[in-house]
Scaffold this motif. Structure first.
Motif, PDB file in Angstrom:
ATOM      1  N   ASP A   6     -15.201   1.746  -0.462  1.00 22.97           N
ATOM      2  CA  ASP A   6     -14.761   1.034  -1.665  1.00 22.97           C
ATOM      3  C   ASP A   6     -13.830   1.914  -2.495  1.00 22.97           C
ATOM      4  OD1 ASP A   6     -16.284  -1.155  -0.975  1.00 22.97           O
ATOM      5  OD2 ASP A   6     -17.911  -0.695  -2.371  1.00 22.97           O
ATOM      6  N   VAL A   7     -14.168   3.202  -2.580  1.00 23.79           N
ATOM      7  CA  VAL A   7     -13.338   4.150  -3.334  1.00 23.79           C
ATOM      8  C   VAL A   7     -11.966   4.268  -2.666  1.00 23.79           C
ATOM      9  CG1 VAL A   7     -13.094   6.542  -4.097  1.00 23.79           C
ATOM     10  CG2 VAL A   7     -15.331   5.425  -4.210  1.00 23.79           C
ATOM     11  N   LEU A   8     -11.963   4.430  -1.349  1.00 25.78           N
ATOM     12  CA  LEU A   8     -10.694   4.530  -0.623  1.00 25.78           C
ATOM     13  C   LEU A   8      -9.875   3.251  -0.818  1.00 25.78           C
ATOM     14  CD1 LEU A   8      -8.767   6.026   1.228  1.00 25.78           C
ATOM     15  CD2 LEU A   8     -10.084   5.178   3.183  1.00 25.78           C
ATOM     16  N   SER A   9     -10.520   2.113  -0.751  1.00 28.62           N
ATOM     17  CA  SER A   9      -9.834   0.832  -0.929  1.00 28.62           C
ATOM     18  C   SER A   9      -9.193   0.740  -2.318  1.00 28.62           C
ATOM     19  CB  SER A   9     -10.820  -0.308  -0.713  1.00 28.62           C
ATOM     20  OG  SER A   9     -10.202  -1.537  -0.919  1.00 28.62           O
ATOM     21  N   LEU A  10      -9.896   1.201  -3.348  1.00 31.17           N
ATOM     22  CA  LEU A  10      -9.347   1.204  -4.708  1.00 31.17           C
ATOM     23  C   LEU A  10      -8.059   2.018  -4.752  1.00 31.17           C
ATOM     24  CD1 LEU A  10      -9.585   0.774  -7.863  1.00 31.17           C
ATOM     25  CD2 LEU A  10     -10.782   2.978  -7.872  1.00 31.17           C
ATOM     26  N   PHE A  11      -8.108   3.235  -4.231  1.00 27.39           N
ATOM     27  CA  PHE A  11      -6.927   4.095  -4.264  1.00 27.39           C
ATOM     28  C   PHE A  11      -5.801   3.527  -3.404  1.00 27.39           C
ATOM     29  CE2 PHE A  11     -10.058   7.203  -5.804  1.00 27.39           C
ATOM     30  CZ  PHE A  11      -9.377   7.708  -6.898  1.00 27.39           C
ATOM     31  N   GLU A  12      -6.126   2.947  -2.257  1.00 24.56           N
ATOM     32  CA  GLU A  12      -5.094   2.369  -1.395  1.00 24.56           C
ATOM     33  C   GLU A  12      -4.420   1.155  -2.043  1.00 24.56           C
ATOM     34  OE1 GLU A  12      -6.355   3.543   3.132  1.00 24.56           O
ATOM     35  OE2 GLU A  12      -7.310   1.773   2.247  1.00 24.56           O
ATOM     36  N   ARG A  13      -5.152   0.413  -2.863  1.00 27.38           N
ATOM     37  CA  ARG A  13      -4.562  -0.741  -3.557  1.00 27.38           C
ATOM     38  C   ARG A  13      -3.501  -0.321  -4.570  1.00 27.38           C
ATOM     39  NH1 ARG A  13      -9.792  -2.569  -3.534  1.00 27.38           N
ATOM     40  NH2 ARG A  13     -10.224  -2.080  -5.720  1.00 27.38           N
ATOM     41  N   HIS A  14      -3.674   0.861  -5.154  1.00 25.75           N
ATOM     42  CA  HIS A  14      -2.802   1.269  -6.250  1.00 25.75           C
ATOM     43  C   HIS A  14      -1.864   2.427  -5.928  1.00 25.75           C
ATOM     44  CE1 HIS A  14      -4.817  -1.579  -8.767  1.00 25.75           C
ATOM     45  NE2 HIS A  14      -5.985  -1.083  -8.381  1.00 25.75           N
ATOM     46  N   CYS A  15      -2.112   3.127  -4.848  1.00 27.21           N
ATOM     47  CA  CYS A  15      -1.270   4.263  -4.464  1.00 27.21           C
ATOM     48  C   CYS A  15      -0.433   3.916  -3.240  1.00 27.21           C
ATOM     49  CB  CYS A  15      -2.129   5.479  -4.124  1.00 27.21           C
ATOM     50  SG  CYS A  15      -3.161   6.062  -5.464  1.00 27.21           S
ATOM     51  N   ARG A  16       0.774   4.408  -3.215  1.00 25.32           N
ATOM     52  CA  ARG A  16       1.617   4.226  -2.042  1.00 25.32           C
ATOM     53  C   ARG A  16       1.544   5.468  -1.165  1.00 25.32           C
ATOM     54  NH1 ARG A  16       7.003   4.079  -3.440  1.00 25.32           N
ATOM     55  NH2 ARG A  16       6.489   5.092  -5.387  1.00 25.32           N
ATOM     56  N   SER A  17       1.705   5.260   0.119  1.00 29.64           N
ATOM     57  CA  SER A  17       1.817   6.343   1.098  1.00 29.64           C
ATOM     58  C   SER A  17       0.597   7.273   1.103  1.00 29.64           C
ATOM     59  CB  SER A  17       3.102   7.138   0.829  1.00 29.64           C
ATOM     60  OG  SER A  17       3.355   8.039   1.860  1.00 29.64           O
ATOM     61  N   VAL A  18      -0.594   6.681   1.212  1.00 24.61           N
ATOM     62  CA  VAL A  18      -1.841   7.465   1.251  1.00 24.61           C
ATOM     63  C   VAL A  18      -1.964   8.165   2.602  1.00 24.61           C
ATOM     64  CG1 VAL A  18      -4.358   7.327   1.179  1.00 24.61           C
ATOM     65  CG2 VAL A  18      -2.992   5.901  -0.356  1.00 24.61           C
TER      66      VAL A  18
END
Length: 90
Positions: A6-18
């Motif tokens: 869930d944490v990774l999904s949050l960051f992936e929704r808002h950050c580009r090029s993870v």
């Protein structure tokens, strides 16, 4: 317990090029300013993030609030217990 996916999904929704840099460690383009380099670092285990370009730091709760999402899935178990005790007192 906070679900790391869930944490990774949050960051992936808002950050580009993870990009993964190791166990639970990631870098990305900072979602809080116009970023051309991977200056934003976060850890899905601790939910902490830091941008070395703009200096912004915090955790998944703060990032979720910043983008208008429900932060409750990212509260630690201790925080959730405290939150429920406070609600009972009101």
């Amino acid at each position: 317990m906070i679900n790391e996916s869930d944490v990774l999904s949050l960051f992936e929704r808002h950050c580009r090029s993870v990009k993964s840099t190791g166990s639970n460690q990631y870098v990305a383009l900072c979602p809080l300013h116009d970023d051309a380099h991977h200056s934003f670092s976060f850890n899905t285990d601790t939910t902490q993030y830091c941008c070395f370009a703009c200096g912004e730091s915090g955790n998944a709760v703060k990032l979720a609030k910043h983008f208008g999402e429900d932060p409750k899935p990212f509260y630690s178990d201790d925080y959730q217990r405290t939150d429920r005790k406070q609600a009972v007192k009101l």
